[in-house]
Design a protein around this motif. Structure first.
Motif, PDB file in Angstrom:
ATOM      1  N   ALA A  92     -61.144  60.262 -32.811  1.00 36.85           N
ATOM      2  CA  ALA A  92     -61.360  60.987 -31.553  1.00 36.85           C
ATOM      3  C   ALA A  92     -62.817  61.415 -31.408  1.00 36.85           C
ATOM      4  CB  ALA A  92     -60.437  62.197 -31.476  1.00 36.85           C
ATOM      5  N   THR A  93     -63.421  61.879 -32.497  1.00 38.08           N
ATOM      6  CA  THR A  93     -64.819  62.310 -32.462  1.00 38.08           C
ATOM      7  C   THR A  93     -65.737  61.134 -32.181  1.00 38.08           C
ATOM      8  OG1 THR A  93     -64.365  64.118 -33.988  1.00 38.08           O
ATOM      9  CG2 THR A  93     -66.661  63.412 -33.798  1.00 38.08           C
ATOM     10  N   ILE A  94     -65.501  60.008 -32.855  1.00 39.70           N
ATOM     11  CA  ILE A  94     -66.358  58.834 -32.679  1.00 39.70           C
ATOM     12  C   ILE A  94     -66.233  58.292 -31.257  1.00 39.70           C
ATOM     13  CG2 ILE A  94     -66.794  56.461 -33.434  1.00 39.70           C
ATOM     14  CD1 ILE A  94     -67.747  58.731 -35.372  1.00 39.70           C
ATOM     15  N   ILE A  95     -65.026  58.223 -30.747  1.00 39.43           N
ATOM     16  CA  ILE A  95     -64.842  57.728 -29.379  1.00 39.43           C
ATOM     17  C   ILE A  95     -65.520  58.664 -28.381  1.00 39.43           C
ATOM     18  CG2 ILE A  95     -63.123  57.324 -27.566  1.00 39.43           C
ATOM     19  CD1 ILE A  95     -61.352  56.079 -29.775  1.00 39.43           C
ATOM     20  N   ALA A  96     -65.402  59.959 -28.602  1.00 37.03           N
ATOM     21  CA  ALA A  96     -66.062  60.927 -27.715  1.00 37.03           C
ATOM     22  C   ALA A  96     -67.582  60.759 -27.777  1.00 37.03           C
ATOM     23  CB  ALA A  96     -65.660  62.350 -28.094  1.00 37.03           C
ATOM     24  N   LYS A  97     -68.124  60.546 -28.976  1.00 41.62           N
ATOM     25  CA  LYS A  97     -69.570  60.364 -29.113  1.00 41.62           C
ATOM     26  C   LYS A  97     -70.022  59.031 -28.517  1.00 41.62           C
ATOM     27  CE  LYS A  97     -71.669  61.974 -32.810  1.00 41.62           C
ATOM     28  NZ  LYS A  97     -71.997  62.207 -34.228  1.00 41.62           N
ATOM     29  N   ARG A  98     -69.165  57.994 -28.615  1.00 43.17           N
ATOM     30  CA  ARG A  98     -69.486  56.705 -27.998  1.00 43.17           C
ATOM     31  C   ARG A  98     -69.591  56.861 -26.486  1.00 43.17           C
ATOM     32  NH1 ARG A  98     -66.366  53.129 -25.238  1.00 43.17           N
ATOM     33  NH2 ARG A  98     -64.447  54.080 -25.953  1.00 43.17           N
ATOM     34  N   ILE A  99     -68.621  57.539 -25.902  1.00 46.96           N
ATOM     35  CA  ILE A  99     -68.613  57.756 -24.457  1.00 46.96           C
ATOM     36  C   ILE A  99     -69.796  58.622 -24.041  1.00 46.96           C
ATOM     37  CG2 ILE A  99     -67.320  58.871 -22.578  1.00 46.96           C
ATOM     38  CD1 ILE A  99     -64.745  57.930 -24.104  1.00 46.96           C
ATOM     39  N   GLN A 100     -70.064  59.670 -24.812  1.00 46.90           N
ATOM     40  CA  GLN A 100     -71.173  60.570 -24.500  1.00 46.90           C
ATOM     41  C   GLN A 100     -72.511  59.827 -24.555  1.00 46.90           C
ATOM     42  OE1 GLN A 100     -71.760  63.748 -27.305  1.00 46.90           O
ATOM     43  NE2 GLN A 100     -73.047  64.910 -25.907  1.00 46.90           N
ATOM     44  N   THR A 101     -72.715  59.015 -25.599  1.00 48.92           N
ATOM     45  CA  THR A 101     -73.953  58.252 -25.726  1.00 48.92           C
ATOM     46  C   THR A 101     -74.097  57.291 -24.551  1.00 48.92           C
ATOM     47  OG1 THR A 101     -73.930  58.414 -28.143  1.00 48.92           O
ATOM     48  CG2 THR A 101     -75.216  56.622 -27.199  1.00 48.92           C
ATOM     49  N   TRP A 102     -73.024  56.588 -24.215  1.00 49.91           N
ATOM     50  CA  TRP A 102     -73.055  55.644 -23.093  1.00 49.91           C
ATOM     51  C   TRP A 102     -73.383  56.367 -21.787  1.00 49.91           C
ATOM     52  CZ3 TRP A 102     -73.458  50.685 -22.156  1.00 49.91           C
ATOM     53  CH2 TRP A 102     -73.154  50.207 -20.886  1.00 49.91           C
ATOM     54  N   ASN A 103     -72.678  57.458 -21.510  1.00 54.05           N
ATOM     55  CA  ASN A 103     -72.896  58.199 -20.261  1.00 54.05           C
ATOM     56  C   ASN A 103     -74.289  58.799 -20.188  1.00 54.05           C
ATOM     57  OD1 ASN A 103     -70.345  57.561 -19.322  1.00 54.05           O
ATOM     58  ND2 ASN A 103     -69.427  59.477 -20.003  1.00 54.05           N
ATOM     59  N   ASN A 104     -74.776  59.354 -21.302  1.00 52.26           N
ATOM     60  CA  ASN A 104     -76.130  59.919 -21.314  1.00 52.26           C
ATOM     61  C   ASN A 104     -77.173  58.843 -21.040  1.00 52.26           C
ATOM     62  OD1 ASN A 104     -75.079  62.434 -21.896  1.00 52.26           O
ATOM     63  ND2 ASN A 104     -75.642  62.400 -24.053  1.00 52.26           N
ATOM     64  N   CYS A 105     -76.991  57.671 -21.651  1.00 52.00           N
ATOM     65  CA  CYS A 105     -77.939  56.587 -21.432  1.00 52.00           C
ATOM     66  C   CYS A 105     -77.893  56.102 -19.986  1.00 52.00           C
ATOM     67  CB  CYS A 105     -77.685  55.436 -22.400  1.00 52.00           C
ATOM     68  SG  CYS A 105     -78.315  55.758 -24.059  1.00 52.00           S
ATOM     69  N   LEU A 106     -76.707  55.954 -19.433  1.00 56.86           N
ATOM     70  CA  LEU A 106     -76.614  55.523 -18.037  1.00 56.86           C
ATOM     71  C   LEU A 106     -77.266  56.534 -17.105  1.00 56.86           C
ATOM     72  CD1 LEU A 106     -73.118  53.879 -17.511  1.00 56.86           C
ATOM     73  CD2 LEU A 106     -75.332  52.797 -17.829  1.00 56.86           C
ATOM     74  N   ALA A 107     -77.040  57.814 -17.368  1.00 56.30           N
ATOM     75  CA  ALA A 107     -77.652  58.855 -16.540  1.00 56.30           C
ATOM     76  C   ALA A 107     -79.172  58.771 -16.626  1.00 56.30           C
ATOM     77  CB  ALA A 107     -77.159  60.234 -16.977  1.00 56.30           C
ATOM     78  N   LEU A 108     -79.676  58.492 -17.802  1.00 54.61           N
ATOM     79  CA  LEU A 108     -81.115  58.384 -17.997  1.00 54.61           C
ATOM     80  C   LEU A 108     -81.666  57.141 -17.303  1.00 54.61           C
ATOM     81  CD1 LEU A 108     -83.584  59.551 -19.526  1.00 54.61           C
ATOM     82  CD2 LEU A 108     -83.044  57.938 -21.333  1.00 54.61           C
ATOM     83  N   ILE A 109     -80.959  56.041 -17.444  1.00 56.16           N
ATOM     84  CA  ILE A 109     -81.419  54.770 -16.870  1.00 56.16           C
ATOM     85  C   ILE A 109     -81.437  54.838 -15.345  1.00 56.16           C
ATOM     86  CG2 ILE A 109     -80.809  52.339 -16.553  1.00 56.16           C
ATOM     87  CD1 ILE A 109     -79.609  52.455 -19.422  1.00 56.16           C
TER      88      ILE A 109
END
Length: 116
Positions: A92-109
């Motif tokens: 659950a933690t890894i999946i949450a961090k995967r989603i968070q990393t993806w969303n943060n990067c998309l927001a930045l891009i």
């Protein structure tokens, strides 16, 4: 009692087959999408650190992650989670961090750049 043993054996067999099929599925997705060639090693390490450890991912590597694509990103993380070296991690933690990393990067891009 014998029925319980047969049932237990079937459950173990099903789970083993499912895990093998899942790994093959992720490997096929990764191969078909050329996932392993879309990011440079330094950015792969940054993304890995931000998901599986405690770290951040740079703007440059966020760009590479965006080009990698969500399908590849997800398949690579899920395949990594199937490696016995990562067995003790919280799914659950890894999946949450995967989603968070993806969303943060998309927001930045896709965030509008400040006008100068």
């Amino acid at each position: 009692m014998a029925i319980l043993n047969v049932y237990s054996a079937l459950v173990v067999l099903f789970l083993t087959c499912w895990a093998a099929m899942a790994t093959k599925e992720y490997d096929q997705i990764i191969k078909e999408n050329n996932c392993e060639t879309k990011m440079g090693l330094p950015c792969v390490l940054e993304a890995f650190t931000s998901i599986f450890e405690t770290g951040t991912i740079s703007n440059k590597c966020c760009g590479e992650l965006g080009r990698l694509g969500k399908v590849c990103h997800s398949a690579l993380v899920k395949r990594t989670l199937e490696n016995p070296l990562f067995k003790g991690l919280s799914l659950a933690t890894i999946i949450a961090k995967r989603i968070q990393t993806w969303n943060n990067c998309l927001a930045l891009i896709y965030s509008p750049s400040p006008s100068t």
